[in-house]
Write an enzyme that holds these catalytic residues in place. Sequence first.
Site, PDB file in Angstrom:
ATOM      1  N   ARG A 271     -60.253 -30.107   2.522  1.00 50.49           N
ATOM      2  CA  ARG A 271     -61.134 -30.154   3.699  1.00 50.49           C
ATOM      3  C   ARG A 271     -60.993 -28.885   4.540  1.00 50.49           C
ATOM      4  O   ARG A 271     -61.982 -28.274   4.947  1.00 50.49           O
ATOM      5  CB  ARG A 271     -60.766 -31.388   4.530  1.00 50.49           C
ATOM      6  CG  ARG A 271     -61.802 -31.744   5.572  1.00 50.49           C
ATOM      7  CD  ARG A 271     -61.298 -32.885   6.440  1.00 50.49           C
ATOM      8  NE  ARG A 271     -60.757 -33.979   5.634  1.00 50.49           N
ATOM      9  CZ  ARG A 271     -59.925 -34.914   6.113  1.00 50.49           C
ATOM     10  NH1 ARG A 271     -59.551 -34.884   7.376  1.00 50.49           N
ATOM     11  NH2 ARG A 271     -59.447 -35.858   5.324  1.00 50.49           N
TER      12      ARG A 271
ATOM     13  N   LYS B  19     -66.357 -28.691  -4.214  1.00 54.00           N
ATOM     14  CA  LYS B  19     -65.779 -29.750  -5.060  1.00 54.00           C
ATOM     15  C   LYS B  19     -64.329 -29.446  -5.417  1.00 54.00           C
ATOM     16  O   LYS B  19     -64.026 -28.352  -5.896  1.00 54.00           O
ATOM     17  CB  LYS B  19     -66.622 -29.943  -6.330  1.00 54.00           C
ATOM     18  CG  LYS B  19     -67.937 -30.622  -6.031  1.00 54.00           C
ATOM     19  CD  LYS B  19     -68.684 -31.008  -7.289  1.00 54.00           C
ATOM     20  CE  LYS B  19     -69.939 -31.766  -6.917  1.00 54.00           C
ATOM     21  NZ  LYS B  19     -70.785 -32.043  -8.092  1.00 54.00           N
ATOM     22  N   GLY B  20     -63.474 -30.409  -5.176  1.00 52.48           N
ATOM     23  CA  GLY B  20     -62.053 -30.245  -5.502  1.00 52.48           C
ATOM     24  C   GLY B  20     -61.290 -29.382  -4.509  1.00 52.48           C
ATOM     25  O   GLY B  20     -60.089 -29.185  -4.649  1.00 52.48           O
TER      26      GLY B  20
ATOM     27  N   ASP C  12     -59.054 -37.718 -11.461  1.00 49.80           N
ATOM     28  CA  ASP C  12     -59.521 -37.185 -10.192  1.00 49.80           C
ATOM     29  C   ASP C  12     -60.402 -38.292  -9.573  1.00 49.80           C
ATOM     30  O   ASP C  12     -60.809 -39.222 -10.276  1.00 49.80           O
ATOM     31  CB  ASP C  12     -60.335 -35.917 -10.488  1.00 49.80           C
ATOM     32  CG  ASP C  12     -61.012 -35.355  -9.271  1.00 49.80           C
ATOM     33  OD1 ASP C  12     -60.328 -35.160  -8.249  1.00 49.80           O
ATOM     34  OD2 ASP C  12     -62.229 -35.104  -9.327  1.00 49.80           O
ATOM     35  N   LEU C  13     -60.671 -38.212  -8.286  1.00 53.31           N
ATOM     36  CA  LEU C  13     -61.472 -39.278  -7.663  1.00 53.31           C
ATOM     37  C   LEU C  13     -62.939 -38.862  -7.492  1.00 53.31           C
ATOM     38  O   LEU C  13     -63.831 -39.354  -8.197  1.00 53.31           O
ATOM     39  CB  LEU C  13     -60.869 -39.658  -6.307  1.00 53.31           C
ATOM     40  CG  LEU C  13     -61.619 -40.748  -5.546  1.00 53.31           C
ATOM     41  CD1 LEU C  13     -61.545 -42.090  -6.262  1.00 53.31           C
ATOM     42  CD2 LEU C  13     -61.063 -40.885  -4.129  1.00 53.31           C
ATOM     43  N   ASP C  14     -63.166 -37.926  -6.538  1.00 53.16           N
ATOM     44  CA  ASP C  14     -64.541 -37.530  -6.223  1.00 53.16           C
ATOM     45  C   ASP C  14     -65.193 -36.853  -7.423  1.00 53.16           C
ATOM     46  O   ASP C  14     -64.695 -35.845  -7.914  1.00 53.16           O
ATOM     47  CB  ASP C  14     -64.549 -36.544  -5.041  1.00 53.16           C
ATOM     48  CG  ASP C  14     -64.052 -37.190  -3.749  1.00 53.16           C
ATOM     49  OD1 ASP C  14     -64.236 -38.392  -3.604  1.00 53.16           O
ATOM     50  OD2 ASP C  14     -63.505 -36.471  -2.897  1.00 53.16           O
TER      51      ASP C  14
ATOM     52  N   ASN D  16     -58.608 -39.026   1.848  1.00 49.27           N
ATOM     53  CA  ASN D  16     -59.234 -40.348   2.010  1.00 49.27           C
ATOM     54  C   ASN D  16     -59.223 -41.147   0.711  1.00 49.27           C
ATOM     55  O   ASN D  16     -59.918 -42.153   0.595  1.00 49.27           O
ATOM     56  CB  ASN D  16     -60.685 -40.177   2.476  1.00 49.27           C
ATOM     57  CG  ASN D  16     -60.773 -39.512   3.844  1.00 49.27           C
ATOM     58  OD1 ASN D  16     -60.188 -40.000   4.807  1.00 49.27           O
ATOM     59  ND2 ASN D  16     -61.467 -38.389   3.936  1.00 49.27           N
TER      60      ASN D  16
ATOM     61  N   GLU E 152     -61.378 -34.577 -14.875  1.00 47.67           N
ATOM     62  CA  GLU E 152     -61.710 -33.752 -13.715  1.00 47.67           C
ATOM     63  C   GLU E 152     -63.164 -33.295 -13.729  1.00 47.67           C
ATOM     64  O   GLU E 152     -63.692 -32.982 -14.794  1.00 47.67           O
ATOM     65  CB  GLU E 152     -60.838 -32.482 -13.737  1.00 47.67           C
ATOM     66  CG  GLU E 152     -59.789 -32.403 -12.688  1.00 47.67           C
ATOM     67  CD  GLU E 152     -60.279 -32.294 -11.251  1.00 47.67           C
ATOM     68  OE1 GLU E 152     -61.471 -32.055 -11.005  1.00 47.67           O
ATOM     69  OE2 GLU E 152     -59.441 -32.453 -10.360  1.00 47.67           O
ATOM     70  N   ASP E 153     -63.781 -33.204 -12.547  1.00 51.87           N
ATOM     71  CA  ASP E 153     -65.161 -32.693 -12.488  1.00 51.87           C
ATOM     72  C   ASP E 153     -65.228 -31.270 -11.931  1.00 51.87           C
ATOM     73  O   ASP E 153     -66.288 -30.657 -11.970  1.00 51.87           O
ATOM     74  CB  ASP E 153     -66.048 -33.599 -11.635  1.00 51.87           C
ATOM     75  CG  ASP E 153     -65.693 -33.519 -10.161  1.00 51.87           C
ATOM     76  OD1 ASP E 153     -64.489 -33.595  -9.837  1.00 51.87           O
ATOM     77  OD2 ASP E 153     -66.606 -33.370  -9.329  1.00 51.87           O
TER      78      ASP E 153
ATOM     79  N   LYS F  80     -55.558 -27.533  -5.776  1.00 59.07           N
ATOM     80  CA  LYS F  80     -56.032 -27.130  -7.097  1.00 59.07           C
ATOM     81  C   LYS F  80     -56.719 -25.767  -6.916  1.00 59.07           C
ATOM     82  O   LYS F  80     -57.370 -25.590  -5.889  1.00 59.07           O
ATOM     83  CB  LYS F  80     -57.058 -28.142  -7.624  1.00 59.07           C
ATOM     84  CG  LYS F  80     -56.537 -29.568  -7.766  1.00 59.07           C
ATOM     85  CD  LYS F  80     -57.722 -30.534  -7.998  1.00 59.07           C
ATOM     86  CE  LYS F  80     -57.260 -31.974  -7.904  1.00 59.07           C
ATOM     87  NZ  LYS F  80     -58.372 -32.938  -7.980  1.00 59.07           N
TER      88      LYS F  80
ATOM     89  N   THR G 111     -68.678 -39.366  -4.413  1.00 64.12           N
ATOM     90  CA  THR G 111     -68.588 -39.169  -2.963  1.00 64.12           C
ATOM     91  C   THR G 111     -69.075 -37.776  -2.561  1.00 64.12           C
ATOM     92  O   THR G 111     -69.206 -37.502  -1.372  1.00 64.12           O
ATOM     93  CB  THR G 111     -67.137 -39.367  -2.483  1.00 64.12           C
ATOM     94  OG1 THR G 111     -66.281 -38.831  -3.481  1.00 64.12           O
ATOM     95  CG2 THR G 111     -66.817 -40.824  -2.259  1.00 64.12           C
TER      96      THR G 111
ATOM     97  N   SER H 216     -55.902 -36.641  -6.639  1.00 62.44           N
ATOM     98  CA  SER H 216     -57.070 -36.184  -5.871  1.00 62.44           C
ATOM     99  C   SER H 216     -56.678 -35.276  -4.717  1.00 62.44           C
ATOM    100  O   SER H 216     -55.615 -35.435  -4.127  1.00 62.44           O
ATOM    101  CB  SER H 216     -57.803 -37.415  -5.322  1.00 62.44           C
ATOM    102  OG  SER H 216     -58.747 -37.044  -4.342  1.00 62.44           O
ATOM    103  N   ALA H 217     -57.576 -34.349  -4.387  1.00 60.73           N
ATOM    104  CA  ALA H 217     -57.355 -33.460  -3.232  1.00 60.73           C
ATOM    105  C   ALA H 217     -57.689 -34.176  -1.929  1.00 60.73           C
ATOM    106  O   ALA H 217     -57.381 -33.693  -0.849  1.00 60.73           O
ATOM    107  CB  ALA H 217     -58.230 -32.220  -3.370  1.00 60.73           C
ATOM    108  N   SER H 218     -58.322 -35.342  -2.043  1.00 57.51           N
ATOM    109  CA  SER H 218     -58.816 -36.023  -0.838  1.00 57.51           C
ATOM    110  C   SER H 218     -57.726 -36.772  -0.073  1.00 57.51           C
ATOM    111  O   SER H 218     -56.923 -37.482  -0.665  1.00 57.51           O
ATOM    112  CB  SER H 218     -59.916 -37.004  -1.230  1.00 57.51           C
ATOM    113  OG  SER H 218     -60.288 -37.755  -0.103  1.00 57.51           O
TER     114      SER H 218
END
Length: 218
Positions: free
Chosen positions: A49, A45-46, A9-11, A118, A169-170, A145, A17, A114-116
């Site tokens: 947007r 989180k996750g 995962d990213l963020d 960006n 994952e966070d 997710k 971020t 990632s869900a982002s």
Amino acid sequence: MFKKGFIFDLDGVIVDTAKYHYLAWKHLADELGIPFTKEQNEQFKGVSRKRCLEILLEWGDLTVPQTQFDAWLAEKNEDYLRYIETMTASEILPDVPKVLKYLQEHNIPMALGSASKNARPILKKVGLIPYFSTIVDGTQVQKAKPDPEVFMIAARELKVAPNNCVVFEDALAGIEAANTAGMTSIGIGQKEILTEAHFVFRDFTEIELNFIKELAEL
Ligand code: B16
Ligand code: MG
């Protein structure tokens, strides 16, 4: 077919971020007169947007036409992108490069999941693009997710069977997604929150390379 694949995962896993998402959401919430705390930001989180804005408007008991909704969504993202613009490699979370380098040295394929929307520009900013064989982000997934779609696409692109994939994952929703996909889930954060993860570490500084070696079956 590769035997094992690792999905990140990213963020909140590779970079923090969440603090920039918080500032951008807080700015919009203030403008709309909706109270918004760091604790509430945890629930974002996750989450995509669009869904975050829906939740914010629910908290504020606001119903708005689609055009207004889209304008606020764009405003939040423009604000967020201003923070992202200043990011450098110094914002990669501690010991993440240690694990990425180890896996790369042992030819274990890695994906970003990632869900982002960006994710690519962020990875580029911090210089981590070369580590990933594939990047699956919010522009490619239809179902957010805890739906496993993002990780299933990543596994397919890595050419690794889902049950041979390991996910970092966070967010609880991300852990649920990994588990539903039949993958090994590694939670990064608090044990009390990530209760369904197969393993939980506070951060990457707690992860020994021997553990990675075992997961990768090296
Ligand atoms: P964007 P992840 C998620 O990324 C974030 O955790 C979440 O807070 C954010 O709302 C979502 O991306 C969408 O991000 O607005 O950049 O498209 O944790 O799945 O890497
Ligand atoms: Mg995350």
